[in-house]
Design a protein around this motif. Structure first.
Motif, mmCIF file in Angstrom:
data_model
loop_
_atom_site.group_PDB
_atom_site.id
_atom_site.type_symbol
_atom_site.label_atom_id
_atom_site.label_comp_id
_atom_site.label_asym_id
_atom_site.label_seq_id
_atom_site.Cartn_x
_atom_site.Cartn_y
_atom_site.Cartn_z
ATOM 1 N N GLY A 64 141.173 43.605 59.249
ATOM 2 C CA GLY A 64 142.476 44.262 59.118
ATOM 3 C C GLY A 64 142.990 44.237 57.693
ATOM 4 N N GLY A 65 142.069 44.291 56.730
ATOM 5 C CA GLY A 65 142.451 44.311 55.325
ATOM 6 C C GLY A 65 142.808 42.953 54.750
ATOM 7 N N VAL A 66 142.648 41.899 55.558
ATOM 8 C CA VAL A 66 143.033 40.548 55.133
ATOM 9 C C VAL A 66 141.781 39.690 54.985
ATOM 10 C CG1 VAL A 66 144.348 38.484 55.774
ATOM 11 C CG2 VAL A 66 145.224 40.770 56.338
ATOM 12 N N GLU A 67 141.687 38.963 53.869
ATOM 13 C CA GLU A 67 140.553 38.056 53.693
ATOM 14 C C GLU A 67 140.809 36.782 54.505
ATOM 15 O OE1 GLU A 67 139.254 37.408 49.673
ATOM 16 O OE2 GLU A 67 137.983 35.724 50.283
ATOM 17 N N ILE A 68 139.855 36.446 55.376
ATOM 18 C CA ILE A 68 139.985 35.328 56.303
ATOM 19 C C ILE A 68 139.125 34.171 55.786
ATOM 20 C CG2 ILE A 68 139.653 34.609 58.715
ATOM 21 C CD1 ILE A 68 141.414 37.038 58.729
ATOM 22 N N ALA A 69 139.678 32.970 55.790
ATOM 23 C CA ALA A 69 138.907 31.805 55.357
ATOM 24 C C ALA A 69 137.847 31.484 56.412
ATOM 25 C CB ALA A 69 139.846 30.612 55.174
ATOM 26 N N HIS A 70 136.567 31.698 56.073
ATOM 27 C CA HIS A 70 135.453 31.466 57.001
ATOM 28 C C HIS A 70 134.187 31.343 56.171
ATOM 29 C CE1 HIS A 70 133.985 31.251 61.066
ATOM 30 N NE2 HIS A 70 133.103 32.204 60.887
ATOM 31 N N PRO A 71 133.209 30.526 56.617
ATOM 32 C CA PRO A 71 132.008 30.309 55.793
ATOM 33 C C PRO A 71 131.183 31.571 55.541
ATOM 34 C CG PRO A 71 132.151 28.662 57.530
ATOM 35 C CD PRO A 71 133.240 29.654 57.791
ATOM 36 N N HIS A 72 131.230 32.566 56.446
ATOM 37 C CA HIS A 72 130.504 33.800 56.182
ATOM 38 C C HIS A 72 131.292 35.007 56.658
ATOM 39 C CE1 HIS A 72 128.656 31.478 59.537
ATOM 40 N NE2 HIS A 72 129.096 32.496 60.221
ATOM 41 N N GLY A 73 130.892 36.157 56.127
ATOM 42 C CA GLY A 73 131.553 37.409 56.483
ATOM 43 C C GLY A 73 130.655 38.263 57.351
ATOM 44 N N LEU A 74 130.923 39.569 57.359
ATOM 45 C CA LEU A 74 130.184 40.491 58.221
ATOM 46 C C LEU A 74 129.318 41.421 57.373
ATOM 47 C CD1 LEU A 74 133.104 41.377 60.648
ATOM 48 C CD2 LEU A 74 131.156 39.872 61.144
ATOM 49 N N ALA A 75 128.142 41.745 57.914
ATOM 50 C CA ALA A 75 127.236 42.657 57.237
ATOM 51 C C ALA A 75 127.725 44.087 57.419
ATOM 52 C CB ALA A 75 125.829 42.518 57.813
ATOM 53 N N GLY A 76 127.534 44.896 56.392
ATOM 54 C CA GLY A 76 127.915 46.300 56.513
ATOM 55 C C GLY A 76 127.841 46.992 55.181
ATOM 56 N N HIS A 77 127.891 48.309 55.242
ATOM 57 C CA HIS A 77 127.791 49.128 54.038
ATOM 58 C C HIS A 77 129.082 49.017 53.222
ATOM 59 C CE1 HIS A 77 125.745 52.191 51.787
ATOM 60 N NE2 HIS A 77 126.858 52.883 51.722
ATOM 61 N N SER A 78 130.218 49.098 53.938
ATOM 62 C CA SER A 78 131.515 48.926 53.284
ATOM 63 C C SER A 78 131.851 47.431 53.302
ATOM 64 C CB SER A 78 132.578 49.731 54.044
ATOM 65 O OG SER A 78 132.714 49.211 55.358
ATOM 66 N N ASP A 79 133.135 47.090 53.365
ATOM 67 C CA ASP A 79 133.498 45.672 53.484
ATOM 68 C C ASP A 79 133.347 45.162 54.921
ATOM 69 O OD1 ASP A 79 135.644 46.824 54.752
ATOM 70 O OD2 ASP A 79 137.128 46.223 53.260
ATOM 71 N N ALA A 80 132.862 46.031 55.831
ATOM 72 C CA ALA A 80 132.530 45.648 57.218
ATOM 73 C C ALA A 80 133.756 45.157 58.004
ATOM 74 C CB ALA A 80 131.413 44.606 57.247
ATOM 75 N N ASP A 81 134.902 45.743 57.702
ATOM 76 C CA ASP A 81 136.149 45.366 58.371
ATOM 77 C C ASP A 81 136.181 46.030 59.756
ATOM 78 O OD1 ASP A 81 138.796 45.144 59.257
ATOM 79 O OD2 ASP A 81 139.634 45.390 57.243
ATOM 80 N N VAL A 82 135.725 45.293 60.778
ATOM 81 C CA VAL A 82 135.614 45.866 62.137
ATOM 82 C C VAL A 82 136.957 46.325 62.673
ATOM 83 C CG1 VAL A 82 133.552 44.766 63.097
ATOM 84 C CG2 VAL A 82 135.693 43.542 63.137
ATOM 85 N N VAL A 83 138.024 45.649 62.286
ATOM 86 C CA VAL A 83 139.357 45.984 62.794
ATOM 87 C C VAL A 83 139.773 47.353 62.249
ATOM 88 C CG1 VAL A 83 141.771 45.280 62.835
ATOM 89 C CG2 VAL A 83 139.956 43.552 62.991
#
Ligand SMILES: [Zn+2]
Length: 155
Positions: free
Chosen positions: A21-40
């Motif tokens: 949702g456009g917010v950086e979340i504190a977590h050890p890893h993120g999501l794979a994707g072409h863009s920033d992979a923001d599923v929301v």
């Protein structure tokens, strides 16, 4: 009035930021994707495009196009919504469920609502974000990735 639904999922990947949702979340890893992979944001893009009958995120922003590499999905949402407005439609409200075993998103919900609403020229009260786990079942339950489901109503 026109209603649309959107769904998206991405797998976790090492060395990526987690953006929801456009917010950086504190977590050890993120999501794979072409863009920033923001599923929301992606699920919401498909919901507003679906409601307007304008196709989907893949037709507007093809992953084969290098200009969308590491793109901000909030910016993609803003651009998709501009096309919705050209159809003389505007958002009444949207409701989004984020399905993730980890991390809990409750602390970030208000920030997400603000970011998403701003891209839709709307108030945060028009954009609801809720978090759910998958009760430890399936790919989400095993912590392999995150999914999001969105509905949007346009007028
Ligand atoms: Zn996506």
């Amino acid at each position: 009035m026109r209603v649309g639904i959107g769904y998206d999922s991405h797998r976790f990947a090492e060395g990526r930021k987690l953006i929801l949702g456009g917010v950086e979340i504190a977590h050890p890893h993120g999501l794979a994707g072409h863009s920033d992979a923001d599923v929301v944001a992606h699920a919401l893009i498909d919901a507003v495009l679906g409601a307007a009958g304008l196709g989907d995120i893949g037709s507007l922003f093809p992953s084969s196009d290098p200009q969308w590499h590491n793109a901000s999905s909030i910016e993609l949402l803003r651009q998709a919504y501009l096309q919705v407005v050209e159809e003389r439609l505007h958002l009444v409200n949207a409701d989004i469920t984020v399905v993730a075993e980890q991390p809990p998103i409750a602390l970030y919900v208000e920030d997400m609502r603000e970011k998403l609403a701003a891209a839709l020229v709307a108030a945060p009260s028009q954009v609801s974000v809720k978090g759910k786990t998958n009760d430890r079942m399936g790919f989400i339950g095993r912590g392999e990735g995150i999914a999001a489901i969105a509905v949007a109503l346009l007028e």
